[in-house]
Design an enzyme around this catalytic site. Sequence first.
Site, PDB file in Angstrom:
ATOM      1  N   PHE A 192      21.452 -18.550  24.306  1.00  0.00           N
ATOM      2  CA  PHE A 192      21.714 -19.297  23.068  1.00  0.00           C
ATOM      3  C   PHE A 192      22.080 -20.754  23.318  1.00  0.00           C
ATOM      4  CE2 PHE A 192      26.094 -18.411  24.285  1.00  0.00           C
ATOM      5  CZ  PHE A 192      26.742 -19.573  23.909  1.00  0.00           C
ATOM      6  N   LYS A 240      11.061 -14.209  24.178  1.00  0.00           N
ATOM      7  CA  LYS A 240      12.110 -13.617  23.350  1.00  0.00           C
ATOM      8  C   LYS A 240      13.293 -14.579  23.342  1.00  0.00           C
ATOM      9  CE  LYS A 240      15.786 -11.476  23.774  1.00  0.00           C
ATOM     10  NZ  LYS A 240      16.608 -12.041  22.694  1.00  0.00           N
ATOM     11  N   GLU A 283      18.802 -14.129  20.091  1.00  0.00           N
ATOM     12  CA  GLU A 283      18.901 -13.725  18.680  1.00  0.00           C
ATOM     13  C   GLU A 283      19.976 -14.534  17.952  1.00  0.00           C
ATOM     14  OE1 GLU A 283      19.683 -12.149  21.397  1.00  0.00           O
ATOM     15  OE2 GLU A 283      21.099 -10.501  21.117  1.00  0.00           O
ATOM     16  N   ARG A 284      20.791 -15.284  18.736  1.00  0.00           N
ATOM     17  CA  ARG A 284      21.818 -16.103  18.086  1.00  0.00           C
ATOM     18  C   ARG A 284      21.292 -17.499  17.724  1.00  0.00           C
ATOM     19  NH1 ARG A 284      26.922 -14.757  21.918  1.00  0.00           N
ATOM     20  NH2 ARG A 284      25.303 -14.628  23.516  1.00  0.00           N
ATOM     21  N   SER A 300      23.385 -14.642  31.059  1.00  0.00           N
ATOM     22  CA  SER A 300      24.648 -14.353  31.762  1.00  0.00           C
ATOM     23  C   SER A 300      24.403 -13.539  33.034  1.00  0.00           C
ATOM     24  CB  SER A 300      25.598 -13.619  30.824  1.00  0.00           C
ATOM     25  OG  SER A 300      25.009 -12.404  30.437  1.00  0.00           O
ATOM     26  N   CYS A 328      25.777 -23.938  31.454  1.00  0.00           N
ATOM     27  CA  CYS A 328      25.846 -23.256  32.746  1.00  0.00           C
ATOM     28  C   CYS A 328      26.258 -24.241  33.837  1.00  0.00           C
ATOM     29  CB  CYS A 328      24.514 -22.623  33.093  1.00  0.00           C
ATOM     30  SG  CYS A 328      23.250 -23.829  33.408  1.00  0.00           S
ATOM     31  N   GLU A 330      33.641 -16.525  34.178  1.00  0.00           N
ATOM     32  CA  GLU A 330      32.999 -17.575  33.369  1.00  0.00           C
ATOM     33  C   GLU A 330      33.502 -17.394  31.929  1.00  0.00           C
ATOM     34  OE1 GLU A 330      28.755 -17.235  32.326  1.00  0.00           O
ATOM     35  OE2 GLU A 330      28.553 -19.367  32.703  1.00  0.00           O
TER      36      GLU A 330
HETATM   37  P1  NAD Z   1      23.154 -13.415  27.491  1.00  0.00           P
HETATM   38  O1  NAD Z   1      23.018 -12.870  28.864  1.00  0.00           O
HETATM   39  O2  NAD Z   1      24.083 -12.734  26.552  1.00  0.00           O
HETATM   40  O3  NAD Z   1      21.722 -13.404  26.764  1.00  0.00           O
HETATM   41  C1  NAD Z   1      20.576 -13.947  27.378  1.00  0.00           C
HETATM   42  C2  NAD Z   1      19.359 -13.190  26.873  1.00  0.00           C
HETATM   43  O4  NAD Z   1      19.429 -11.831  27.312  1.00  0.00           O
HETATM   44  C3  NAD Z   1      19.276 -13.165  25.349  1.00  0.00           C
HETATM   45  O5  NAD Z   1      17.941 -13.368  24.975  1.00  0.00           O
HETATM   46  C4  NAD Z   1      19.777 -11.771  24.995  1.00  0.00           C
HETATM   47  O6  NAD Z   1      19.186 -11.251  23.832  1.00  0.00           O
HETATM   48  C5  NAD Z   1      19.407 -10.935  26.199  1.00  0.00           C
HETATM   49  N1  NAD Z   1      20.366  -9.863  26.473  1.00  0.00           N
HETATM   50  C6  NAD Z   1      21.722  -9.934  26.339  1.00  0.00           C
HETATM   51  N2  NAD Z   1      22.286  -8.763  26.730  1.00  0.00           N
HETATM   52  C7  NAD Z   1      21.277  -7.958  27.132  1.00  0.00           C
HETATM   53  C8  NAD Z   1      21.219  -6.630  27.656  1.00  0.00           C
HETATM   54  N3  NAD Z   1      22.323  -5.916  27.845  1.00  0.00           N
HETATM   55  N4  NAD Z   1      20.016  -6.111  27.951  1.00  0.00           N
HETATM   56  C9  NAD Z   1      18.885  -6.832  27.765  1.00  0.00           C
HETATM   57  N5  NAD Z   1      18.880  -8.091  27.266  1.00  0.00           N
HETATM   58  C10 NAD Z   1      20.050  -8.650  26.957  1.00  0.00           C
HETATM   59  O7  NAD Z   1      23.490 -14.963  27.634  1.00  0.00           O
HETATM   60  P2  NAD Z   1      23.929 -15.972  26.483  1.00  0.00           P
HETATM   61  O8  NAD Z   1      25.327 -15.642  26.062  1.00  0.00           O
HETATM   62  O9  NAD Z   1      22.876 -16.070  25.457  1.00  0.00           O
HETATM   63  O10 NAD Z   1      23.917 -17.338  27.302  1.00  0.00           O
HETATM   64  C11 NAD Z   1      24.979 -17.816  28.047  1.00  0.00           C
HETATM   65  C12 NAD Z   1      24.877 -17.446  29.506  1.00  0.00           C
HETATM   66  O11 NAD Z   1      23.683 -17.976  30.064  1.00  0.00           O
HETATM   67  C13 NAD Z   1      26.019 -18.031  30.343  1.00  0.00           C
HETATM   68  O12 NAD Z   1      26.434 -17.063  31.258  1.00  0.00           O
HETATM   69  C14 NAD Z   1      25.370 -19.208  31.057  1.00  0.00           C
HETATM   70  O13 NAD Z   1      25.981 -19.579  32.260  1.00  0.00           O
HETATM   71  C15 NAD Z   1      23.994 -18.666  31.280  1.00  0.00           C
HETATM   72  N6  NAD Z   1      23.046 -19.750  31.499  1.00  0.00           N
HETATM   73  C16 NAD Z   1      22.627 -19.969  32.776  1.00  0.00           C
HETATM   74  C17 NAD Z   1      21.765 -21.018  33.053  1.00  0.00           C
HETATM   75  C18 NAD Z   1      21.317 -21.284  34.462  1.00  0.00           C
HETATM   76  O14 NAD Z   1      20.491 -22.153  34.647  1.00  0.00           O
HETATM   77  N7  NAD Z   1      21.831 -20.601  35.462  1.00  0.00           N
HETATM   78  C19 NAD Z   1      21.319 -21.847  32.012  1.00  0.00           C
HETATM   79  C20 NAD Z   1      21.757 -21.589  30.719  1.00  0.00           C
HETATM   80  C21 NAD Z   1      22.634 -20.526  30.476  1.00  0.00           C
END
Ligand code: NAD
Length: 488
Positions: A156, A180, A183-184, A233, A288, A388
């Site tokens: 998101f 995909k 969703e937020r 994440s 991130c 984090e």
């Molecule tokens: P998230 O992991 O909750 O969601 C990321 C994606 O995975 C979304 O599309 C979500 O729908 C999907 N998802 C979430 N839980 C899932 C599950 N249990 N099974 C399958 N799919 C699932 O992350 P977020 O809260 O949207 O984003 C923030 C996170 O992303 C932070 O941890 C941040 O550090 C990380 N991030 C990392 C980078 C990088 O370059 N390393 C860049 C941007 C964000």
Amino acid sequence: MSNVTSEVKTLKNYIGGEWVEAKSDQTEEVYNPATGEVIARVPISSKEDVDYAVNVAKVAFEDWKEVPVPKRARILFKYQQLLVEHWDELAELITLENGKNLKEAKGEVQRGIENVEFATGAPTLMMGDQLPSIAKGLESGVQRYPIGVIGGITPFNFPMMVPCWMFPMAIATGNSFVMKPSERTPLLANRLAELLEEAGLPKGVFNIVHGAHDVVNGLLDHKKVAAISFVGSQPVAEYVYKRGTENLKRVQALAGAKNHSIVLNDANMDNASTQILNAAFGSAGERCMAASVVAVEESVADEFIEQLKKKTDEIKIGNGLEDDVFLGPVIREQHKERTIGYIEKGEQEGAKLIRDGRQDNTSQENGYFVGPTIFDNVTTEMKIWQDEIFAPVLSIVRVKNLDEAVEVTNESPFANGACIFTRDGGSVRQFRETIDAGMLGVNIGVPAPMAFFPFSGWKNSFYGDLHANGKDGVEFFTRKKVMTTRWV
Ligand code: NAD
């Protein structure tokens, strides 16, 4: 809890160049985090929806891969122009659904555009290599080809930049793409698709399936998906990497972080405090590459903290669409509650709370706001140091010297970014050679690499081999043939 109105629209999926309703009738509300208003509903699509999109993308791939590379690049040139024309509108959409301030949102659009610009170089980037003489009368050459249907799963916090790490290079190199979005923050993704269509991208090359876990699992398990690019994440990145590679797909999974900045006693304190303030509290700490820990040399700790606190007290908090607002909301009410839980935890663990963001006021009553929060005397045993938090909460660790600062930083299981503030070349060299992190900064707060360099986390901040962007990106989205020839 929602002030949902009847005009709120349910978004559609974008498959084969058409806006189609998801087969599943499940939806989730999308909020403006600054006001708590419901701005849309997003379909929580099923595996059936994924199957439909992947099959369409596979058919489109067969034609798209035959389109000459310069012709593919030309569509991206047109796309770049359209993104530039729609810059302000795209930025407003980012602020609306994500909450970051408009200036940051404009910067994010710029980062997205830079990725498109890099991808227009595909004719050069996809070139192979030749060796005309590997033995008498014998030659060899390597050629580069696309790999097929790519699944992209995004977080998101950067609704424009992160998708642009993936699809421009994927399609420029001849692949088709099923995305995909989070969703937020699903609104911007649909706008990106509309503009791609306007740029002349053939139907089915780029597709969107909105949703959550089922869509992710659908992509990870689908036989016709060749590769998965994921950003999100840490636990989900690890899961995606394991399940995707178990299904024999190529996977890159960029994960969570806990980035450290090191402030030495010869640093320019004005610069260090300003840079760290921006890195810790910009985008509400939801980056991130956010600075979440500062290891500061004991001899300058009080001076650094005083400057940081003074500047932080001047920050304007509120709706990112308003002028001069620096700090917007966090993404959801639950995330605000989680952040407050961490602030309480930090106090219980014995860290010294020197700025309490729970007490900050904003003009927005129903938004999900947490003010900038600073803890001093943090140690590596504390959860606020380890986890984090992904919010405007900064931990300060007092250290004796650079050796100890590096030792502390390297204890973290995350290793995305790390920065040093100093004017001493020897210290910079020691930092570069000994720190565990993929992206380093010297006297800057957010050392996020530009599109032509890899975005390069280490340890639990990345799963895979080839990183996003740069030459790694080209490599990830292509496969090679090596031909050895004897002319007889
Ligand atoms: P998230 O992991 O909750 O969601 C990321 C994606 O995975 C979304 O599309 C979500 O729908 C999907 N998802 C979430 N839980 C899932 C599950 N249990 N099974 C399958 N799919 C699932 O992350 P977020 O809260 O949207 O984003 C923030 C996170 O992303 C932070 O941890 C941040 O550090 C990380 N991030 C990392 C980078 C990088 O370059 N390393 C860049 C941007 C964000």
